[in-house]
Each structure stands twice: as structure tokens, then as C-alpha cells.
Design an enzyme around this catalytic site. Structure first.
Site, PDB file in Angstrom:
ATOM      1  N   HIS A  38      32.270  54.396  60.996  1.00 16.89           N
ATOM      2  CA  HIS A  38      33.547  54.034  61.613  1.00 16.89           C
ATOM      3  C   HIS A  38      34.672  54.388  60.655  1.00 16.89           C
ATOM      4  O   HIS A  38      34.498  54.407  59.429  1.00 16.89           O
ATOM      5  CB  HIS A  38      33.577  52.538  61.953  1.00 16.89           C
ATOM      6  CG  HIS A  38      34.773  52.153  62.749  1.00 16.89           C
ATOM      7  ND1 HIS A  38      35.979  51.836  62.172  1.00 16.89           N
ATOM      8  CD2 HIS A  38      34.959  52.059  64.089  1.00 16.89           C
ATOM      9  CE1 HIS A  38      36.859  51.558  63.122  1.00 16.89           C
ATOM     10  NE2 HIS A  38      36.268  51.687  64.288  1.00 16.89           N
ATOM     11  N   GLU A  96      37.533  59.591  66.836  1.00 22.09           N
ATOM     12  CA  GLU A  96      38.564  58.566  66.691  1.00 22.09           C
ATOM     13  C   GLU A  96      39.563  58.992  65.611  1.00 22.09           C
ATOM     14  O   GLU A  96      39.333  58.752  64.435  1.00 22.09           O
ATOM     15  CB  GLU A  96      37.951  57.235  66.265  1.00 22.09           C
ATOM     16  CG  GLU A  96      37.098  56.561  67.294  1.00 22.09           C
ATOM     17  CD  GLU A  96      36.763  55.137  66.883  1.00 22.09           C
ATOM     18  OE1 GLU A  96      37.132  54.222  67.626  1.00 22.09           O
ATOM     19  OE2 GLU A  96      36.170  54.956  65.808  1.00 22.09           O
TER      20      GLU A  96
END
Length: 199
Positions: free
Chosen positions: A69, A117
Site C-alpha cells: 500500500h 493508486e
């Protein structure tokens, strides 16, 4: 929030997962919602103080794990080790990346899904599908060039059903989001809006 996600998933038939901090994995899993760890480390049983063992999160009820992430970036070798550790523990994997070039690289590691992302859009009010649609279509293409069986999600700024719809139009198989639901006064209403285009 986990119970609202479980209810919305049951009512809509749409796959909805929640990725809580490790300490809350078991409690979230007990709601019946699909539960994901936020991270697992590229380790096996042994002396690994401060690391997260894939088997431990699986035993706590996790169905899968995020890896790499934007808030917990890893080197490519560690991403590979984390994917292997998750597979060893029977966990699904979503590997996050900043851009289409990284999507291609992490797709080669064999995760179940990848998620593009852009860090500058995470937690913001503008969806990646609106702010930079090319990054989504280029990520879908980059993944398909390596392995067409790996799903591509997009994240960053996703907060509405319109954002989900736009992501799907760009070729994404799903979305990742946090603040759009976590900061909402009525998480269930936001979740219902998010899944509406999919039912």
C-alpha cells in the site's frame, strides 16, 4: 462499519471487503464481512518480532491481504516474498502500485489482483478515474500485457457510485477506498451508493 459492509454485501450480492488494522481482524471477520489484512511480511515462522506473519492473519479470519500500500511501500523482492507468504497461508492478494509501470512489474509476481493508486490522490475528494483516467486505462493495459488473469483495481479519491461506474468504464475490475467510507457520517449509505452501479 464492518457490520454495515457485511449487510450491504449480503443485500446487494456485491463483493465488499474490509481491511482493518491487525488487532481488529478477528472482530471484523466475526461480522461475516470479507476481511483483508492491511499487510503481511515476507517471513516464515521464526524470530520476526515486529513483523506480520501471513498465517497469523489467516488464523484471525482474514481472507486476503493488501501488499505494498502507498502508506507501506516495499522493495520488489519483498513484495514477491509477501505474495508468496500470503499464498502459502491461503490468502488472496492485492498488490498496490503508484503507476502503470509499477503495475506491470508487480503483476509479474502473480498476485490475484493489482491496484493502481496515485499517492497524491489518496484521501482526496477527486477520484483517480476522474483526475487521471489514463492512469487507470494504462494500468489495465500494463497488467494485461503481463497476465490477463490478474484483476486490476483502482483507488485514490473513490467516494461514490459514480466513481465506481467510471472506474469500470475504464476497465477496472474493482476499487479500493478508505476515507470515503471511514469518514462518512453514515457509512452504510455511502456503501449502498458505491455498490448501486453494480447491482
Amino acid at each position: 462499519m464492518a457490520q454495515a459492509a457485511a449487510d450491504v454485501a449480503d443485500d446487494s450480492g456485491v463483493r465488499v471487503g474490509v481491511a482493518p488494522q491487525d488487532a481488529d481482524l478477528e472482530a471484523v471477520a466475526e461480522t461475516g464481512v470479507e476481511t483483508w489484512a492491511q499487510h503481511v511480511d515476507p517471513i516464515d515462522y521464526g524470530s520476526n518480532t515486529g513483523h506480520t506473519l501471513a498465517e497469523t492473519v489467516a488464523e484471525a479470519g482474514a481472507d486476503g491481504t493488501l501488499i505494498n500500500h502507498s502508506e507501506n511501500r516495499l522493495k520488489l523482492a519483498d513484495i514477491d516474498g509477501s505474495v508468496q507468504a500470503a499464498e502459502r497461508a491461503g490468502l488472496e492478494t492485492i498488490v498496490c502500485a503508484n503507476n502503470p509501470e509499477q503495475i506491470g512489474a508487480v503483476t509479474a509476481l502473480g498476485p490475484d489482483a493489482v491496484a493502481v493508486e496515485p499517492p497524491e490522490l489518496i484521501g482526496g475528494d477527486v477520484s483517480v478515474a476522474t483526475a487521471d483516467p489514463d492512469i487507470v486505462t494504462d494500468a489495465v493495459e500494463a497488467a494485461a500485457n503481463v497476465d490477463e488473469d490478474v484483476d486490476v483495481f483502482c483507488g485514490a479519491g473513490i467516494s461514490s457510485g459514480d466513481d465506481v461506474d467510471a472506474a469500470g468504464d475504464l476497465g477496472a475490475s474493482g476499487v479500493l477506498l478508505a476515507s470515503g467510507v471511514a469518514k462518512a457520517d453514515d457509512p452504510r449509505a455511502v456503501l449502498e451508493d458505491l455498490v448501486d452501479p453494480l447491482v
